[in-house]
Design an enzyme around this catalytic site. Structure first.
Site, mmCIF file in Angstrom:
data_model
loop_
_atom_site.group_PDB
_atom_site.id
_atom_site.type_symbol
_atom_site.label_atom_id
_atom_site.label_comp_id
_atom_site.label_asym_id
_atom_site.label_seq_id
_atom_site.Cartn_x
_atom_site.Cartn_y
_atom_site.Cartn_z
ATOM 1 N N GLU A 151 -37.422 11.454 36.726
ATOM 2 C CA GLU A 151 -36.956 10.264 37.624
ATOM 3 C C GLU A 151 -35.232 10.338 37.250
ATOM 4 O OE1 GLU A 151 -37.476 6.245 36.383
ATOM 5 O OE2 GLU A 151 -38.148 5.979 38.129
ATOM 6 N N CYS A 181 -38.071 2.009 41.691
ATOM 7 C CA CYS A 181 -39.183 2.570 40.772
ATOM 8 C C CYS A 181 -40.091 3.335 41.866
ATOM 9 C CB CYS A 181 -39.743 1.615 39.960
ATOM 10 S SG CYS A 181 -40.295 0.353 41.086
ATOM 11 N N LYS A 184 -36.447 -11.927 29.814
ATOM 12 C CA LYS A 184 -35.327 -11.366 29.274
ATOM 13 C C LYS A 184 -34.662 -10.443 30.459
ATOM 14 C CE LYS A 184 -33.708 -7.707 27.379
ATOM 15 N NZ LYS A 184 -32.783 -7.449 28.374
ATOM 16 N N GLU A 219 -44.733 -1.138 34.126
ATOM 17 C CA GLU A 219 -44.371 -0.566 35.251
ATOM 18 C C GLU A 219 -43.188 0.522 35.049
ATOM 19 O OE1 GLU A 219 -42.792 0.436 38.289
ATOM 20 O OE2 GLU A 219 -42.252 -1.527 38.866
HETATM 21 P P1 NAI Z 1 -34.884 0.325 29.877
HETATM 22 O O1 NAI Z 1 -36.018 0.716 30.022
HETATM 23 O O2 NAI Z 1 -34.151 0.625 28.736
HETATM 24 O O3 NAI Z 1 -34.424 -1.249 30.161
HETATM 25 C C1 NAI Z 1 -35.253 -1.983 30.987
HETATM 26 C C2 NAI Z 1 -35.285 -3.567 30.219
HETATM 27 O O4 NAI Z 1 -36.004 -3.191 29.098
HETATM 28 C C3 NAI Z 1 -33.891 -4.046 30.193
HETATM 29 O O5 NAI Z 1 -34.064 -5.597 30.167
HETATM 30 C C4 NAI Z 1 -33.626 -3.587 28.471
HETATM 31 O O6 NAI Z 1 -32.711 -4.635 27.897
HETATM 32 C C5 NAI Z 1 -35.028 -3.783 28.073
HETATM 33 N N1 NAI Z 1 -35.216 -2.844 26.790
HETATM 34 C C6 NAI Z 1 -34.703 -1.924 26.395
HETATM 35 N N2 NAI Z 1 -34.894 -1.406 25.193
HETATM 36 C C7 NAI Z 1 -35.825 -2.340 24.950
HETATM 37 C C8 NAI Z 1 -36.789 -2.585 23.525
HETATM 38 N N3 NAI Z 1 -36.587 -1.724 22.708
HETATM 39 N N4 NAI Z 1 -37.634 -3.501 23.446
HETATM 40 C C9 NAI Z 1 -37.597 -4.353 24.568
HETATM 41 N N5 NAI Z 1 -36.910 -4.255 25.644
HETATM 42 C C10 NAI Z 1 -36.004 -3.495 25.816
HETATM 43 O O7 NAI Z 1 -33.935 1.319 31.101
HETATM 44 P P2 NAI Z 1 -32.451 1.383 31.356
HETATM 45 O O8 NAI Z 1 -31.874 2.010 29.736
HETATM 46 O O9 NAI Z 1 -31.693 0.299 31.909
HETATM 47 O O10 NAI Z 1 -32.389 2.744 32.168
HETATM 48 C C11 NAI Z 1 -32.889 3.894 31.791
HETATM 49 C C12 NAI Z 1 -33.521 4.606 32.944
HETATM 50 O O11 NAI Z 1 -34.827 3.963 33.184
HETATM 51 C C13 NAI Z 1 -32.987 4.554 34.314
HETATM 52 O O12 NAI Z 1 -31.863 5.822 34.465
HETATM 53 C C14 NAI Z 1 -34.255 4.856 35.337
HETATM 54 O O13 NAI Z 1 -34.447 6.113 35.141
HETATM 55 C C15 NAI Z 1 -35.451 4.076 34.526
HETATM 56 N N6 NAI Z 1 -35.522 2.730 35.062
HETATM 57 C C16 NAI Z 1 -36.633 2.514 36.006
HETATM 58 C C17 NAI Z 1 -36.779 1.164 36.424
HETATM 59 C C18 NAI Z 1 -38.091 0.915 37.083
HETATM 60 O O14 NAI Z 1 -37.912 0.032 38.000
HETATM 61 N N7 NAI Z 1 -39.171 1.490 36.860
HETATM 62 C C19 NAI Z 1 -35.887 0.160 36.093
HETATM 63 C C20 NAI Z 1 -34.771 0.532 35.314
HETATM 64 C C21 NAI Z 1 -34.592 1.709 34.764
#
Ligand code: NAI
Ligand code: MG
Length: 490
Positions: free
Chosen positions: A393, A293, A184, A259
């Site tokens: 972050e 990240c 996904k 991660e």
């Molecule tokens: P998120 O962690 O909510 O989203 C990442 C993925 O998880 C997306 O595919 C999303 O659809 C999915 N997701 C969201 N809620 C879920 C759930 N309950 N169950 C399963 N999958 C779920 O991150 P978001 O909202 O896009 O960004 C928020 C913050 O997260 C950013 O501002 C940043 O600080 C951090 N982030 C860190 C990343 C990294 O590489 N470590 C990548 C993206 C965001």
């Protein structure tokens, strides 16, 4: 779909999901718009999957596990992955421009990411037929040995900052191990992952072995991680969502790789090569506009060279031109209005608490891209360790500088957050660098080159940055399980 001609949207973008080797719509028929973050205009749309669609994808992956895929030899699996790498390279320009349009990243970075995605398939292609077990000596009356079995159906939840490359990073080792997958991608950036579904089929992957569903996190991602037929979840994203994923997976005892990002320090000691340290620091914080990240979002610098570093970093930051990724701007937009608001909120909060802004600290304005989500390259100077902007972050082009008086203090400051993904260090004293590497609490250490390493170097975190390792041989451990077979001979 079209935006203005200057940044033309390629034809024939996928508009359906890829399940069981077919393009399919969501059973709800609902769609999600995907936008160009440099302009705010809609460039495409894909289905919003619900739990019925997730069930369909997992059922397909489960069936594929015991079908043709099981009969495929490891060497054949490797050849399919190698062909996938070749097909990605053939389409690299198209994939990169689509990824730039969806994510905002400069085209040179997108081209690099697509090459890395191909590289993952190539690397794990070579491993498929080299995974082997042990024999265990129990004396002449027994024969005991281990075999590696695929764990089963694997789920991959992908973030928006590195769409295809994160998909490849998880899918390639999973498929090499003989698993099947349901992927996904993020709701902001699904197009190139969808395109991978078709590429894998062209490479000879049997239908159902790799399914790609698009949708929102809570509904589609939640249903996928909650599915009792999913044996392992590989997740990259926020700490909060990672915790939810782990709890959900716990209900059906699925393993997880998490991660979860970081607040990684770039330590620069007084004897460092300043040119290399400046170049490394700029790349560490401004790659993909800081939405990485493993971004080096804290510069931990010895007081003796603090002024010299700032004299170079500030003008270099001010010289960076914001613009459209397809024009290969030095700095692209952030992914969304939400992310822009989050970044601006952090910096405004720091200003209100009297943190010194050495440069930037405001929204970016780009002529002709008034609907874009731009933020200026920003450096916050001499920020206390307990400051929120040092501890959390931000995920934007915002560098926090922390000034220290000794290598020992540099280590303490480097270790002074709840994260532990990467630590970088610049020094000409290799013993000091290796002592730092020994003592720092992080999954990777970069010495004298930030982002040193690549596909073959294991990657993952400590503390709130998560656990499990991706990349390199270490990643394989998530995708096979060891079965031990012991026979009594007499
Ligand atoms: P998120 O962690 O909510 O989203 C990442 C993925 O998880 C997306 O595919 C999303 O659809 C999915 N997701 C969201 N809620 C879920 C759930 N309950 N169950 C399963 N999958 C779920 O991150 P978001 O909202 O896009 O960004 C928020 C913050 O997260 C950013 O501002 C940043 O600080 C951090 N982030 C860190 C990343 C990294 O590489 N470590 C990548 C993206 C965001
Ligand atoms: Mg979220």
């Amino acid at each position: 779909m079209s935006n203005n001609n200057r940044w033309a949207v390629p034809e024939n973008l996928p508009q359906k999901m890829f399940i069981d080797g077919q393009w399919v719509a969501s059973s709800s028929d609902r769609m999600i718009d995907t936008i160009d973050p440099a302009t705010g205009s809609v460039i495409g749309r894909f289905p919003e999957a619900n739990s019925d669609d997730v069930d369909r994808a997992v059922a397909s992956a489960s069936a594929a596990l015991s079908g043709e895929w099981r009969a495929t030899t490891p060497a054949q699996r490797g050849r399919i992955l190698a062909r996938t790498a070749a097909l990605i390279r053939e389409q690299a320009e198209r994939l990169a421009s689509i990824e730039t349009l969806e994510s905002g990243k400069p085209i040179r970075e997108a081209l690099g990411d697509i090459e890395t995605a191909a590289g993952y398939f190539e690397y794990y292609a070579g491993i498929a037929d080299k995974l082997q077990g042990d024999s265990i000596p129990l004396g002449p009356d027994f024969m005991s040995f281990t075999v590696h079995e695929p764990v089963g159906v694997t789920a991959h939840i992908i973030p928006w900052n590195f769409p295809l490359v994160t998909t490849a990073r998880g899918a390639a080792p999973a498929l090499a191990a003989g698993c099947t997958a349901v992927i996904k991608p993020a709701e902001q950036t699904s197009l190139t992952s969808l395109m991978l579904g078709e590429i894998l089929c062209q490479a000879g992957l049997p239908a159902g072995v790799c399914n790609i569903i698009t949708g929102y996190g809570a509904e589609a991602g939640g249903a996928l991680t909650d599915h009792s037929d999913v044996a392992h979840v590989t997740f990259t994203g926020s700490v909060a969502t990672g915790k939810t994923v782990m709890k959900t997976a716990a209900d059906h005892v699925a393993s997880v790789t998490l991660e979860l990002g970081g607040k990684s320090p770039v330590v620069v000691l007084a004897d460092a090569d300043l040119d290399a340290a400046v170049e490394g620091t700029l790349k560490a914080i401004y790659l993909n506009a800081g939405q990485v990240c493993s971004a080096g979002s804290r510069l931990v610098v010895d007081r003796k060279i603090h002024a010299a570093m700032m004299e170079r970093l500030v003008p270099a930051s001010e010289a960076m031109a914001l613009g459209h990724g397809l024009d290969d701007a030095q700095l692209g937009p952030l992914i969304s209005a939400d992310q822009l608001g989050k970044v601006a909120g952090y910096v405004d909060g720091a200003k209100a608490r009297s943190v010194s802004v050495a440069t930037g600290g405001r929204l970016g304005e780009v002529a002709g891209m008034e609907g874009g989500f731009f933020y200026t390259p920003t450096i916050l100077d001499d920020v206390p360790l307990e400051e929120k902007v040092v501890q959390e972050e931000i995920f934007g082009p915002v560098l926090c500088v922390q000034v220290v008086d000794s290598p020992e203090q540099a280590l303490a400051v480097a270790n002074g957050t709840d994260f532990g993904l990467v630590a970088g260090i610049y020094t000409r004293d290799i013993s000091r660098a290796l002592e730092f590497a020994r003592d720092v609490d992080s999954g990777q250490v970069f010495i004298n080159q930030y982002f040193a390493g690549g596909i073959a170097t294991p990657f993952g975190g400590t503390k709130q940055s998560g656990f499990g390792r991706e990349k390199g041989l270490a990643a394989m451990a998530s995708y096979y399980r060891v079965k031990c077979i012991t026979a009594r001979l007499t």
